[in-house]
Write a protein that holds these residues in place. Structure first.
Motif, PDB file in Angstrom:
ATOM      1  N   GLU A  57      -9.084  -2.149  -8.525  1.00 11.99           N
ATOM      2  CA  GLU A  57      -8.158  -3.234  -8.873  1.00 11.99           C
ATOM      3  C   GLU A  57      -6.704  -2.809  -8.740  1.00 11.99           C
ATOM      4  O   GLU A  57      -5.910  -2.926  -9.677  1.00 11.99           O
ATOM      5  N   LEU A  58      -6.384  -2.315  -7.570  1.00  9.22           N
ATOM      6  CA  LEU A  58      -5.023  -1.865  -7.291  1.00  9.22           C
ATOM      7  C   LEU A  58      -4.165  -3.041  -6.815  1.00  9.22           C
ATOM      8  O   LEU A  58      -4.683  -4.108  -6.482  1.00  9.22           O
ATOM      9  N   LYS A  59      -2.855  -2.786  -6.752  1.00 11.39           N
ATOM     10  CA  LYS A  59      -1.937  -3.821  -6.256  1.00 11.39           C
ATOM     11  C   LYS A  59      -2.271  -4.197  -4.816  1.00 11.39           C
ATOM     12  O   LYS A  59      -2.245  -5.363  -4.444  1.00 11.39           O
ATOM     13  N   VAL A  60      -2.573  -3.164  -4.003  1.00  9.94           N
ATOM     14  CA  VAL A  60      -2.847  -3.443  -2.597  1.00  9.94           C
ATOM     15  C   VAL A  60      -4.085  -4.327  -2.460  1.00  9.94           C
ATOM     16  O   VAL A  60      -4.174  -5.164  -1.559  1.00  9.94           O
ATOM     17  N   GLY A  61      -5.032  -4.161  -3.358  1.00  4.79           N
ATOM     18  CA  GLY A  61      -6.238  -4.998  -3.343  1.00  4.79           C
ATOM     19  C   GLY A  61      -5.882  -6.451  -3.592  1.00  4.79           C
ATOM     20  O   GLY A  61      -6.412  -7.356  -2.941  1.00  4.79           O
ATOM     21  N   ARG A  62      -4.938  -6.678  -4.508  1.00  6.65           N
ATOM     22  CA  ARG A  62      -4.502  -8.048  -4.793  1.00  6.65           C
ATOM     23  C   ARG A  62      -3.754  -8.628  -3.594  1.00  6.65           C
ATOM     24  O   ARG A  62      -3.966  -9.766  -3.198  1.00  6.65           O
ATOM     25  N   ALA A  63      -2.857  -7.803  -3.030  1.00 11.89           N
ATOM     26  CA  ALA A  63      -2.083  -8.262  -1.869  1.00 11.89           C
ATOM     27  C   ALA A  63      -3.039  -8.655  -0.737  1.00 11.89           C
ATOM     28  O   ALA A  63      -2.874  -9.690  -0.084  1.00 11.89           O
ATOM     29  N   TRP A  64      -4.037  -7.833  -0.528  1.00  3.16           N
ATOM     30  CA  TRP A  64      -5.016  -8.079   0.539  1.00  3.16           C
ATOM     31  C   TRP A  64      -5.772  -9.387   0.284  1.00  3.16           C
ATOM     32  O   TRP A  64      -5.974 -10.194   1.201  1.00  3.16           O
ATOM     33  N   ALA A  65      -6.176  -9.611  -0.983  1.00  6.20           N
ATOM     34  CA  ALA A  65      -6.916 -10.831  -1.322  1.00  6.20           C
ATOM     35  C   ALA A  65      -6.045 -12.068  -1.073  1.00  6.20           C
ATOM     36  O   ALA A  65      -6.532 -13.091  -0.585  1.00  6.20           O
ATOM     37  N   PRO A  93      -5.764   7.611  -4.623  1.00  5.56           N
ATOM     38  CA  PRO A  93      -7.016   7.041  -4.088  1.00  5.56           C
ATOM     39  C   PRO A  93      -6.782   6.281  -2.779  1.00  5.56           C
ATOM     40  O   PRO A  93      -7.730   5.885  -2.111  1.00  5.56           O
ATOM     41  N   LEU A  94      -5.492   6.102  -2.420  1.00  5.76           N
ATOM     42  CA  LEU A  94      -5.191   5.338  -1.202  1.00  5.76           C
ATOM     43  C   LEU A  94      -5.024   6.222   0.030  1.00  5.76           C
ATOM     44  O   LEU A  94      -4.751   5.734   1.120  1.00  5.76           O
ATOM     45  N   THR A  95      -5.185   7.533  -0.161  1.00  4.97           N
ATOM     46  CA  THR A  95      -5.076   8.441   0.970  1.00  4.97           C
ATOM     47  C   THR A  95      -6.052   8.018   2.070  1.00  4.97           C
ATOM     48  O   THR A  95      -7.216   7.729   1.789  1.00  4.97           O
ATOM     49  N   LYS A  96      -5.542   7.935   3.285  1.00  2.00           N
ATOM     50  CA  LYS A  96      -6.354   7.579   4.459  1.00  2.00           C
ATOM     51  C   LYS A  96      -7.007   6.198   4.372  1.00  2.00           C
ATOM     52  O   LYS A  96      -8.115   6.002   4.873  1.00  2.00           O
ATOM     53  N   THR A  97      -6.355   5.250   3.704  1.00  3.78           N
ATOM     54  CA  THR A  97      -6.956   3.910   3.654  1.00  3.78           C
ATOM     55  C   THR A  97      -6.156   2.892   4.450  1.00  3.78           C
ATOM     56  O   THR A  97      -6.504   1.714   4.490  1.00  3.78           O
ATOM     57  N   LYS A  98      -5.057   3.348   5.086  1.00  4.12           N
ATOM     58  CA  LYS A  98      -4.156   2.411   5.770  1.00  4.12           C
ATOM     59  C   LYS A  98      -4.908   1.365   6.599  1.00  4.12           C
ATOM     60  O   LYS A  98      -4.678   0.171   6.469  1.00  4.12           O
ATOM     61  N   TYR A  99      -5.827   1.838   7.455  1.00  2.00           N
ATOM     62  CA  TYR A  99      -6.451   0.910   8.408  1.00  2.00           C
ATOM     63  C   TYR A  99      -7.425  -0.059   7.763  1.00  2.00           C
ATOM     64  O   TYR A  99      -7.641  -1.146   8.264  1.00  2.00           O
ATOM     65  N   LEU A 100      -7.986   0.368   6.610  1.00  2.77           N
ATOM     66  CA  LEU A 100      -8.908  -0.534   5.914  1.00  2.77           C
ATOM     67  C   LEU A 100      -8.236  -1.854   5.559  1.00  2.77           C
ATOM     68  O   LEU A 100      -8.832  -2.927   5.671  1.00  2.77           O
ATOM     69  N   ARG A 144       0.823  -1.210   0.000  1.00  2.00           N
ATOM     70  CA  ARG A 144       0.000   0.000   0.000  1.00  2.00           C
ATOM     71  C   ARG A 144       0.861   1.266   0.000  1.00  2.00           C
ATOM     72  O   ARG A 144       0.642   2.189  -0.774  1.00  2.00           O
ATOM     73  N   LYS A 145       1.885   1.268   0.871  1.00  5.97           N
ATOM     74  CA  LYS A 145       2.748   2.448   0.970  1.00  5.97           C
ATOM     75  C   LYS A 145       3.434   2.736  -0.361  1.00  5.97           C
ATOM     76  O   LYS A 145       3.467   3.875  -0.810  1.00  5.97           O
ATOM     77  N   GLN A 146       3.986   1.677  -0.976  1.00  5.52           N
ATOM     78  CA  GLN A 146       4.700   1.853  -2.243  1.00  5.52           C
ATOM     79  C   GLN A 146       3.762   2.378  -3.323  1.00  5.52           C
ATOM     80  O   GLN A 146       4.096   3.306  -4.060  1.00  5.52           O
ATOM     81  N   GLU A 147       2.572   1.791  -3.385  1.00  9.56           N
ATOM     82  CA  GLU A 147       1.628   2.181  -4.423  1.00  9.56           C
ATOM     83  C   GLU A 147       1.124   3.609  -4.201  1.00  9.56           C
ATOM     84  O   GLU A 147       0.997   4.392  -5.143  1.00  9.56           O
ATOM     85  N   HIS A 148       0.875   3.931  -2.948  1.00  5.31           N
ATOM     86  CA  HIS A 148       0.418   5.268  -2.573  1.00  5.31           C
ATOM     87  C   HIS A 148       1.455   6.321  -2.994  1.00  5.31           C
ATOM     88  O   HIS A 148       1.111   7.329  -3.618  1.00  5.31           O
ATOM     89  N   ARG A 149       2.717   6.043  -2.717  1.00  3.99           N
ATOM     90  CA  ARG A 149       3.786   6.982  -3.087  1.00  3.99           C
ATOM     91  C   ARG A 149       3.877   7.140  -4.599  1.00  3.99           C
ATOM     92  O   ARG A 149       4.062   8.246  -5.093  1.00  3.99           O
ATOM     93  N   ALA A 150       3.708   6.036  -5.334  1.00  2.00           N
ATOM     94  CA  ALA A 150       3.768   6.082  -6.797  1.00  2.00           C
ATOM     95  C   ALA A 150       2.647   6.970  -7.347  1.00  2.00           C
ATOM     96  O   ALA A 150       2.876   7.790  -8.234  1.00  2.00           O
ATOM     97  N   PHE A 151       1.434   6.823  -6.777  1.00  2.00           N
ATOM     98  CA  PHE A 151       0.313   7.676  -7.194  1.00  2.00           C
ATOM     99  C   PHE A 151       0.635   9.143  -6.968  1.00  2.00           C
ATOM    100  O   PHE A 151       0.404   9.981  -7.829  1.00  2.00           O
ATOM    101  N   LEU A 152       1.178   9.438  -5.781  1.00  2.00           N
ATOM    102  CA  LEU A 152       1.454  10.834  -5.439  1.00  2.00           C
ATOM    103  C   LEU A 152       2.509  11.419  -6.374  1.00  2.00           C
ATOM    104  O   LEU A 152       2.417  12.569  -6.786  1.00  2.00           O
ATOM    105  N   ARG A 153       3.502  10.598  -6.696  1.00  2.00           N
ATOM    106  CA  ARG A 153       4.570  11.052  -7.588  1.00  2.00           C
ATOM    107  C   ARG A 153       4.003  11.401  -8.963  1.00  2.00           C
ATOM    108  O   ARG A 153       4.324  12.426  -9.531  1.00  2.00           O
ATOM    109  N   GLU A 154       3.111  10.536  -9.482  1.00  2.00           N
ATOM    110  CA  GLU A 154       2.626  10.717 -10.845  1.00  2.00           C
ATOM    111  C   GLU A 154       1.508  11.754 -10.949  1.00  2.00           C
ATOM    112  O   GLU A 154       1.525  12.601 -11.826  1.00  2.00           O
TER     113      GLU A 154
END
Ligand code: ZN
Length: 409
Positions: free
Chosen positions: A299-307, A269-276, A254-264
């Motif tokens: 269908e983000l990476k974090v969604g796959r990791a979570w599944a 969309p992952l802002t404030k979703t850590k606890y979810l 989640r952290k990696q993907e969140h940072r990538a979104f912010l960079r680009e």
């Protein structure tokens, strides 16, 4: 009734001891009671019980006793000493207190009850004792409880690490999985930390340990292998620990993907979703359900990791060795093909420890006890308002979680 006679009854002073005088200090709200014994009384050597005449008396000492109404009450006496031919000059046992205690046994019993029920600061106020005294009471209580413990060892133990403070100070905990008690605590999480639990045990005691739920941590594995006969068939790598590692992996993704979104995009969309993503499927609170469904639909990476993490949970529902292996092979392929490095890393760690992970089929144990004790230990820490030294913290853990008989006789 004269006051000396009253106190004789109130304090439960028994022969040969009698109350000699009572003094009341109203301004200080205290009562002082002196006890005496008749001349010529014979005493037992505390080591061998040989009856002897008094040799001399030690200096006068005082013991805090239960309050008389709201008045702090102190017992005073000069403890007799005997000169035993075999043991030399020794102070005799006093019926109202244990050796070296500054409190009567009845006061210590009360103090133990109060300390069990409230925090250290509260206990010092209720009992009107100084900040250091509770630790002395707890230390004696724990030592007493440990000494009274029989030779039996738990059949099924848990081995866990516990972060003692922010940073990297760890404690090693051994728990009795059936009694839900802390059996042993040591500093660090090295092989030697755990060796300290096994080393005092006899060959029979070690053999009576049938299963060990533990974290996938090689130093611990080495210690168990070195000390328990048949250890390789007794180790169960703990489900809670494995799921904790998977949850950490999801968080890293989640952290990696969140940072990538912010960079680009400068937005994510992952802002404030850590606890979810830390919840498991069954425990996601209703109020988050909609947000969670919306992020999952992206269908983000974090969604796959979570599944993948949630998928792993099913492993522990199997009861047959062949079926559990088949499930794992399937899950492992899924994790490895995920192109998510943190997930792959944990999957490989599980694969490396697979026999021990799947041994839950044979020994259906978990370190759930340690998980529960963990939160109890955190609250002990909070209640003490921090510990001046690690020794006091350890003592408090044994006091509250050791399942020991803490009371003086
Ligand atoms: Zn003796």
């Amino acid at each position: 009734m004269r006051d000396v006679e009253l106190y004789q009854h109130l304090l439960g002073v028994t022969a040969p001891w009698t109350v000699d005088r009572v003094e009341l200090f109203v301004a200080e709200q205290r009562v002082d009671v002196w006890v005496e014994h008749p001349a010529g009384t014979r005493w037992s050597c505390p080591e061998c019980s040989t009856e002897l005449a008094a040799y001399d008396h030690a200096e006068e000492r005082s013991w805090r006793h239960l309050d008389s109404c709201q008045f702090m009450t102190f017992l005073h006496a000069r403890p007799p000493r005997v000169r035993c031919p075999s043991h030399g000059v020794l102070q005799v046992a006093l019926p109202w207190a244990e050796p070296r205690s500054r409190f009567t046994a009845l006061f210590e019993r009360l103090a133990i009850d109060v300390l069990k029920a409230c925090d250290v600061t509260g206990a010092t106020r209720i009992l009107r004792i100084s900040w250091d005294e509770p630790f002395g009471i707890m230390e004696r209580a724990v030592a007493r409880g440990k000494a009274a413990k029989g030779p039996g060892v738990p059949a099924r133990i848990g081995v866990d690490e516990k972060a003692a403070a922010k940073g990297h100070t760890y404690l090693t905990l051994v728990t009795d999985l059936d009694a839900g008690t802390v059996e042993y605590i040591a500093d660090e999480r090295t092989t030697a930390s755990l060796d300290g639990y096994f080393e005092p045990l006899s060959v029979e005691q070690r053999a009576s340990i049938s299963a060990v739920a533990m974290v996938m941590w090689q130093p611990y594995v080495n210690s168990v292998l070195a000390h328990l006969p048949g250890a390789s068939d007794k180790i169960v790598f703990d489900r809670f620990h494995i799921m904790r590692e998977m949850t950490k992996a999801v968080d890293t993704v989640r952290k990696q993907e969140h940072r990538a979104f912010l960079r680009e995009d400068g937005d994510s969309p992952l802002t404030k979703t850590k606890y979810l993503w830390l919840f498991n499927e069954a425990h996601l609170p209703e109020r988050h359900a909609e947000t969670f469904a919306a992020v999952q639909a992206l269908e983000l990476k974090v969604g796959r990791a979570w599944a993948i993490k949630e998928g792993l949970r099913t492993l522990w529902t199997y009861r047959q060795p062949a079926a559990v292996r088949r499930f794992f092979t399937h899950w492992y392929g899924w994790a490895i093909r995920s192109r998510l490095d943190p997930v792959k890393k944990v999957a490989r760690m599980i694969q490396r420890h697979l026999d021990g992970v799947l041994r839950f089929v044979k020994h259906p144990i978990t370190n759930g006890v340690a998980e529960g004790l963990n939160s109890k230990i955190m609250s002990i820490k909070r209640k003490a308002g921090g510990f001046r030294n690690a020794q006091n913290f350890t003592t408090a853990i044994y006091f509250h979680c050791g399942g020991l008989d803490l009371y003086p006789r």
